[in-house]
Design a protein around this motif. Structure first.
Motif, PDB file in Angstrom:
ATOM      1  N   THR A   1      -5.671   9.513 -16.067  1.00 26.47           N
ATOM      2  CA  THR A   1      -6.430   9.075 -17.241  1.00 26.47           C
ATOM      3  C   THR A   1      -5.556   9.141 -18.501  1.00 26.47           C
ATOM      4  N   HIS A   2      -4.771  10.224 -18.627  1.00 23.74           N
ATOM      5  CA  HIS A   2      -3.883  10.355 -19.792  1.00 23.74           C
ATOM      6  C   HIS A   2      -2.887   9.215 -19.861  1.00 23.74           C
ATOM      7  N   LEU A   3      -2.263   8.922 -18.709  1.00 24.77           N
ATOM      8  CA  LEU A   3      -1.246   7.871 -18.692  1.00 24.77           C
ATOM      9  C   LEU A   3      -1.858   6.490 -18.911  1.00 24.77           C
ATOM     10  N   GLN A   4      -3.085   6.321 -18.433  1.00 24.16           N
ATOM     11  CA  GLN A   4      -3.750   5.021 -18.635  1.00 24.16           C
ATOM     12  C   GLN A   4      -4.007   4.792 -20.126  1.00 24.16           C
ATOM     13  N   ALA A   5      -4.245   5.893 -20.839  1.00 25.83           N
ATOM     14  CA  ALA A   5      -4.462   5.782 -22.286  1.00 25.83           C
ATOM     15  C   ALA A   5      -3.181   5.313 -22.972  1.00 25.83           C
ATOM     16  N   ALA A   6      -2.032   5.545 -22.295  1.00 18.23           N
ATOM     17  CA  ALA A   6      -0.753   5.098 -22.858  1.00 18.23           C
ATOM     18  C   ALA A   6      -0.371   3.728 -22.303  1.00 18.23           C
ATOM     19  N   ASP A   7      -1.382   2.947 -21.928  1.00 20.94           N
ATOM     20  CA  ASP A   7      -1.205   1.551 -21.509  1.00 20.94           C
ATOM     21  C   ASP A   7      -0.574   1.326 -20.144  1.00 20.94           C
ATOM     22  N   LEU A   8      -0.649   2.314 -19.264  1.00 25.19           N
ATOM     23  CA  LEU A   8      -0.120   2.122 -17.909  1.00 25.19           C
ATOM     24  C   LEU A   8      -1.266   1.678 -17.005  1.00 25.19           C
ATOM     25  N   SER A   9      -0.931   0.898 -15.975  1.00 20.52           N
ATOM     26  CA  SER A   9      -1.997   0.493 -15.049  1.00 20.52           C
ATOM     27  C   SER A   9      -2.351   1.702 -14.172  1.00 20.52           C
ATOM     28  N   ALA A  10      -3.509   1.631 -13.518  1.00 17.59           N
ATOM     29  CA  ALA A  10      -3.958   2.763 -12.700  1.00 17.59           C
ATOM     30  C   ALA A  10      -2.957   3.074 -11.588  1.00 17.59           C
ATOM     31  N   THR A  11      -2.418   2.018 -10.950  1.00 17.04           N
ATOM     32  CA  THR A  11      -1.465   2.229  -9.859  1.00 17.04           C
ATOM     33  C   THR A  11      -0.166   2.847 -10.374  1.00 17.04           C
ATOM     34  N   GLU A  12       0.302   2.333 -11.517  1.00 18.71           N
ATOM     35  CA  GLU A  12       1.533   2.901 -12.100  1.00 18.71           C
ATOM     36  C   GLU A  12       1.329   4.384 -12.402  1.00 18.71           C
ATOM     37  N   ALA A  13       0.186   4.678 -13.039  1.00 17.86           N
ATOM     38  CA  ALA A  13      -0.123   6.062 -13.406  1.00 17.86           C
ATOM     39  C   ALA A  13      -0.177   6.939 -12.155  1.00 17.86           C
ATOM     40  N   PHE A  14      -0.825   6.424 -11.105  1.00 19.37           N
ATOM     41  CA  PHE A  14      -0.942   7.199  -9.864  1.00 19.37           C
ATOM     42  C   PHE A  14       0.443   7.535  -9.311  1.00 19.37           C
ATOM     43  N   LEU A  15       1.322   6.516  -9.279  1.00 18.40           N
ATOM     44  CA  LEU A  15       2.658   6.723  -8.705  1.00 18.40           C
ATOM     45  C   LEU A  15       3.440   7.787  -9.479  1.00 18.40           C
ATOM     46  N   ILE A  16       3.322   7.744 -10.802  1.00 23.97           N
ATOM     47  CA  ILE A  16       4.045   8.717 -11.633  1.00 23.97           C
ATOM     48  C   ILE A  16       3.503  10.128 -11.399  1.00 23.97           C
ATOM     49  N   VAL A  17       2.170  10.255 -11.444  1.00 27.27           N
ATOM     50  CA  VAL A  17       1.578  11.596 -11.312  1.00 27.27           C
ATOM     51  C   VAL A  17       1.828  12.162  -9.909  1.00 27.27           C
ATOM     52  N   ARG A  18       1.755  11.302  -8.900  1.00 23.29           N
ATOM     53  CA  ARG A  18       2.015  11.781  -7.536  1.00 23.29           C
ATOM     54  C   ARG A  18       3.444  12.341  -7.445  1.00 23.29           C
ATOM     55  N   HIS A  19       4.364  11.623  -8.073  1.00 20.51           N
ATOM     56  CA  HIS A  19       5.757  12.067  -8.072  1.00 20.51           C
ATOM     57  C   HIS A  19       5.906  13.394  -8.817  1.00 20.51           C
ATOM     58  N   ARG A  20       5.207  13.505  -9.955  1.00 19.93           N
ATOM     59  CA  ARG A  20       5.296  14.740 -10.744  1.00 19.93           C
ATOM     60  C   ARG A  20       4.694  15.933 -10.009  1.00 19.93           C
ATOM     61  N   LEU A  21       3.620  15.684  -9.245  1.00 19.36           N
ATOM     62  CA  LEU A  21       2.985  16.779  -8.496  1.00 19.36           C
ATOM     63  C   LEU A  21       3.921  17.301  -7.408  1.00 19.36           C
ATOM     64  N   GLY A  22       4.689  16.404  -6.836  1.00 23.13           N
ATOM     65  CA  GLY A  22       5.699  16.832  -5.876  1.00 23.13           C
ATOM     66  C   GLY A  22       5.481  16.357  -4.461  1.00 23.13           C
ATOM     67  N   ASP A  23       6.569  16.442  -3.712  1.00 19.02           N
ATOM     68  CA  ASP A  23       6.584  16.022  -2.318  1.00 19.02           C
ATOM     69  C   ASP A  23       5.682  16.940  -1.479  1.00 19.02           C
ATOM     70  N   PRO A  24       4.816  16.371  -0.613  1.00 21.96           N
ATOM     71  CA  PRO A  24       3.884  17.207   0.165  1.00 21.96           C
ATOM     72  C   PRO A  24       4.554  18.337   0.951  1.00 21.96           C
ATOM     73  N   THR A  25       5.725  18.070   1.527  1.00 20.68           N
ATOM     74  CA  THR A  25       6.403  19.109   2.321  1.00 20.68           C
ATOM     75  C   THR A  25       6.818  20.279   1.442  1.00 20.68           C
ATOM     76  N   ALA A  26       7.374  19.962   0.254  1.00 15.85           N
ATOM     77  CA  ALA A  26       7.810  21.029  -0.659  1.00 15.85           C
ATOM     78  C   ALA A  26       6.603  21.827  -1.160  1.00 15.85           C
ATOM     79  N   LEU A  27       5.494  21.111  -1.436  1.00 14.02           N
ATOM     80  CA  LEU A  27       4.275  21.789  -1.905  1.00 14.02           C
ATOM     81  C   LEU A  27       3.741  22.723  -0.828  1.00 14.02           C
TER      82      LEU A  27
END
Lengths: 72, 149
Positions: free
Chosen positions: B38-64
């Motif tokens: 939601t934060h990134l969408q407020a900065a004019d990113l599409s939902a898919t773009e925002a999802f990809l960025i946040v997923r990357h920031r949260l981290g790789d599932p194996t490392a988590l």
């Protein structure tokens, strides 16, 4: 190791298990339930203890660096 | 369901495969994911773009998963032990089942005057086929799981 946002949660859970922080649920402005964390008194105390231990290590090393090596 | 909803669901399913990450952990991380989107969408990113960025920031599932294992290592061990117990029970019941099947086929062989060798050879042939089928099913299931990650 690459630090990522998701790795924050296991750390928070560990601190909660150690009784240093506590969590509570509240509804965020988005309408979703959000978990909030706050430091407990025991947490502040543990932080101060850790800090003083690190300061001790730091001061000891600081004194060692300042000593001029005796080569004779 | 929108594309992002599907992607979130898939992301959550990938993490849910890990025994170390429980439903409350998933809920907490999904909350984080959605709020950041939601934060990134407020900065004019599409939902898919925002999802990809946040997923990357949260981290790789194996490392988590590795980090979550450090918090509750016994949850991981308990799950492995329960699977081992299930394995032993399945082995015992299959061996009893095959014993029953051998007796039944021996009985059929006697009732229909078939040669005695028929009874054992039918099961000798069927068991490897069943085992191969089970292994193939496990491989296909694991591949599908890996694809969702």
């Amino acid at each position: 190791m690459q630090w990522t946002d998701g790795m924050l949660y296991p750390v928070l859970h560990r601190l909660e298990k150690q009784d240093l922080i506590e969590s509570y649920l509240s509804t965020a402005e988005t309408g979703r339930q959000r978990k909030y964390y706050r430091v407990k008194k025991s947490g502040t105390k543990a932080l101060a203890e850790h800090k003083s231990q690190w300061m001790l290590v730091h001061n000891t090393l600081q004194q060692l660096w300042e000593k001029k090596p005796c080569l004779t | 369901m929108s594309d992002v909803e599907k992607q979130i669901k898939q992301w959550r399913a990938g993490l849910a495969d890990s025994e170390a990450i429980g439903p409350p952990d998933l809920e907490e991380m999904e909350s984080h994911l959605r709020e950041e989107i939601t934060h990134l969408q407020a900065a004019d990113l599409s939902a898919t773009e925002a999802f990809l960025i946040v997923r990357h920031r949260l981290g790789d599932p194996t490392a988590l998963e590795e980090e979550f294992v450090k918090v509750s290592p016994y949850r991981h061990v308990a799950s492995h032990l329960s699977w081992m117990a299930v394995g032993v029970m399945v082995y015992l019941s299959v061996s009893k089942l095959s014993e029953c099947a051998t007796y039944t086929s021996a009985w059929i062989a006697r009732a229909f005057a078939l040669p005695q060798a028929w009874a054992s050879s039918v099961w000798a042939m069927l068991m490897p086929i069943l085992a191969a089928g089970l292994i193939a099913w496990l491989v296909v299931r694991d591949r599908r799981r890996l694809e969702t990650r």
